[in-house]
Design an enzyme around this catalytic site. Structure first.
Site, short mmCIF file in Angstrom:
data_model
loop_
_atom_site.label_atom_id
_atom_site.label_comp_id
_atom_site.label_asym_id
_atom_site.label_seq_id
_atom_site.Cartn_x
_atom_site.Cartn_y
_atom_site.Cartn_z
CB ALA A 161 -1.37 12.45 -23.67
CG HIS A 188 -18.01 12.73 -28.34
ND1 HIS A 188 -18.11 13.77 -27.47
CD2 HIS A 188 -16.78 12.19 -28.13
CE1 HIS A 188 -16.99 13.88 -26.76
NE2 HIS A 188 -16.17 12.92 -27.14
CG PHE A 237 -8.28 15.70 -24.25
CD1 PHE A 237 -8.43 15.31 -25.56
CD2 PHE A 237 -8.76 14.87 -23.25
CE1 PHE A 237 -9.06 14.10 -25.88
CE2 PHE A 237 -9.38 13.67 -23.56
CZ PHE A 237 -9.52 13.28 -24.87
CG ASP A 238 -12.81 15.65 -25.12
OD1 ASP A 238 -11.88 16.10 -25.79
OD2 ASP A 238 -13.48 14.66 -25.44
CE1 TYR A 260 -4.09 2.01 0.71
CE2 TYR A 260 -2.48 3.41 1.82
CZ TYR A 260 -3.74 3.23 1.26
OH TYR A 260 -4.64 4.26 1.26
CG ASP A 264 -2.94 17.30 -21.57
OD1 ASP A 264 -2.42 16.16 -21.51
OD2 ASP A 264 -4.16 17.47 -21.78
CE LYS A 304 -4.50 9.52 -24.75
NZ LYS A 304 -5.34 9.51 -23.53
#
Ligand code: PLI
Length: 460
Positions: A218, A452, A124-125, A72, A216, A259
């Protein structure tokens, strides 16, 4: 290395894919409400809906998974991940999260302020959603060339427009901008890279005005490879030298490890600001898990520690970027309108130029997604009127500038033969493009920016 132009790996484990008939696919499409997200993956021949979480792992990664320490607190696997991430990002403080959007949530909770602007090249969303919930105003300031799918071949179409940024600072005041987020590569307009010069210029403006910069990240290694191959002065630098320089200009970085982490699950939050990092640790404990696992299992952290190193391998990156370009070139040969130059993780087809007879309120790119699945069992994703459409205060639709179908290419998964199938099918659809009509949106969920995923359509 003459002649060594094939994939820099050989295949050890295979996953069968199913061949299906057009009649079967038509029935499945109808059942799915003409929404590719609602198709069963087993009924897809080549799956290009996303490059996220779909990478094939290497022998080294699978071997590392067996060493996963599931303690843990303070597990060995965390320290390996921490060391690997520090090496790639050059940032000391590393907090794992279960995936990218959890890091987005933590980042938005720390930086976003009600009524203030969160400036990005193109958000990004998942960050946009988090920012909106917190009352911040997300704005996209990508350069104009980044929105031009027809004529511009700018090498860094993901760049953030520093003039637009400066204008907002002058008009509203720097204290009205809570954060600047640079997404590398820029997913929404074609996996387009951001240049080092631009990252540096944005950070200089931000530092002058005391605005924090977040990246960001990715697809950080793909971005670094484009810098190496397209930007003057970087040809002789290693990928890690480039990534470390990229992140030297930001305070904080978030990453969806699904990614360029070359793994199927995971995320990261890194910060060189000690106060921000302490806040992130607290949020992680409440929402993700203890600081040294943050929602990831020990074995997944092991795989990510190795994946972050493998993704910086130049032979891998050359193969990766060339494979995506291979598909783009095949489509161009057939006259199909794509976003150029091809980006890092997929080929984006311009839905409006493909089906000029279908207006944006009849979802041309969504129609193309359905046509491609119907003809060849290939699943792509719409990034246009449905995914990026929004509404004004009175509920009137606002249609986005970009209207594309993204054919995402998973990492180390498909051969060029699979890409040839996509090109052949799209070429045939293009020949009979005049026969297609648009679609009607018959169901949408309550949150427009997420519609979407669950939308229902009918063919017109
Ligand atoms: O899917 P997540 O939660 O691990 O990551 C969210 C996320 C954050 N930033 C960026 C630039 C992304 O592209 C991203 C996820 N992208 C998906 C799922 C995609 O299909 O592009």
């Amino acid at each position: 290395m003459k002649y060594m132009t094939a994939e820099p790996f050989r295949i050890k484990v295979v996953e069968p894919v199913k061949k299906t008939t057009k009649e079967e696919r038509q029935a499945w499409l109808q059942e799915a409400g003409y929404n590719a997200f609602k198709l069963k993956a087993e009924n897809v021949y080549v799956d290009c809906i996303t490059d996220s979480g779909t990478s094939a792992m290497s022998t080294e990664q699978w071997a590392a998974m067996m060493l996963g320490d599931e303690s843990y607190a303070g597990c060995k696997s965390f320290y390996k991940l921490e060391e690997s991430a520090r090496d790639v990002f050059g940032i000391k403080n590393v907090q794992p999260t279960h995936q990218g959007r959890a890091a987005d949530y933590i980042m938005a909770s720390i930086y976003c302020e009600k009524g203030k602007y969160a400036v990005g090249n193109m958000h990004f969303d998942t960050f946009r959603g988090n920012a909106e919930v917190l009352g911040a105003i997300p704005v996209d300031f990508v350069i104009d060339e980044g929105l031009d799918t027809a004529s511009s071949e700018h090498p860094f179409k993901g760049n953030l427009d520093t003039n637009k940024l400066q204008k907002l600072i002058d008009e509203k005041g720097a204290d009205q901008i809570c954060v600047i987020i640079i997404t590398v590569t820029c997913n929404n307009n074609g996996g387009q890279p951001v240049s080092m010069a631009n990252i540096k210029a944005v950070s200089e403006i931000a530092n002058k005005h005391g605005i924090p910069v977040v990246m960001d990240s990715a697809r950080l290694a793909e971005n670094a490879y484009f810098i190496k191959t397209r930007e003057e002065g970087y040809a002789d630098k290693s990928i890690k030298e480039i990534t470390r320089e990229m992140f030297s200009y930001c305070e904080t970085a978030t990453m969806s490890s699904k990614k360029d982490g070359l793994v199927n699950i995971g995320g990261l939050f890194l910060s060189r600001n000690e106060d921000v990092f302490l806040q992130a640790n607290q949020l992680a404990i409440v929402h993700e898990g203890f600081i040294t696992y943050g929602g990831m299992s020990g074995r997944d952290m092991e795989a990510l520690a190795v994946g972050l190193q493998e993704v910086c391998d130049e032979q891998y990156l050359e193969y990766r970027v060339k494979q995506v370009k291979y598909l783009g070139d095949k489509l161009k040969e057939k006259g199909i309108p794509i976003v150029e130059p091809t980006g890092g993780h997929g080929v984006y087809v311009d839905g409006r130029r493909f089906f000029p007879q279908i207006p944006q309120n009849e979802f041309p790119s969504q129609r193309l997604v359905c046509a491609l699945y119907e003809e060849a069992g290939v699943r792509a994703v719409e990034l246009g009127a449905c995914a990026f459409g929004s509404k004004d205060a009175d509920g009137n639709p606002i249609w986005p500038e970009l209207e594309t179908m993204r054919i995402s290419v998973s990492r180390r998964v498909y051969t060029n033969n699979h890409l040839d199938c996509i090109a052949e099918a799209l070429g045939d659809i293009y020949k009979k493009r005049d026969e297609y009509k648009g679609m009607k949106l018959v169901y949408e969920g309550p949150i427009t920016s997420l519609r979407h995923f669950t939308a229902g359509f009918e063919l017109l």
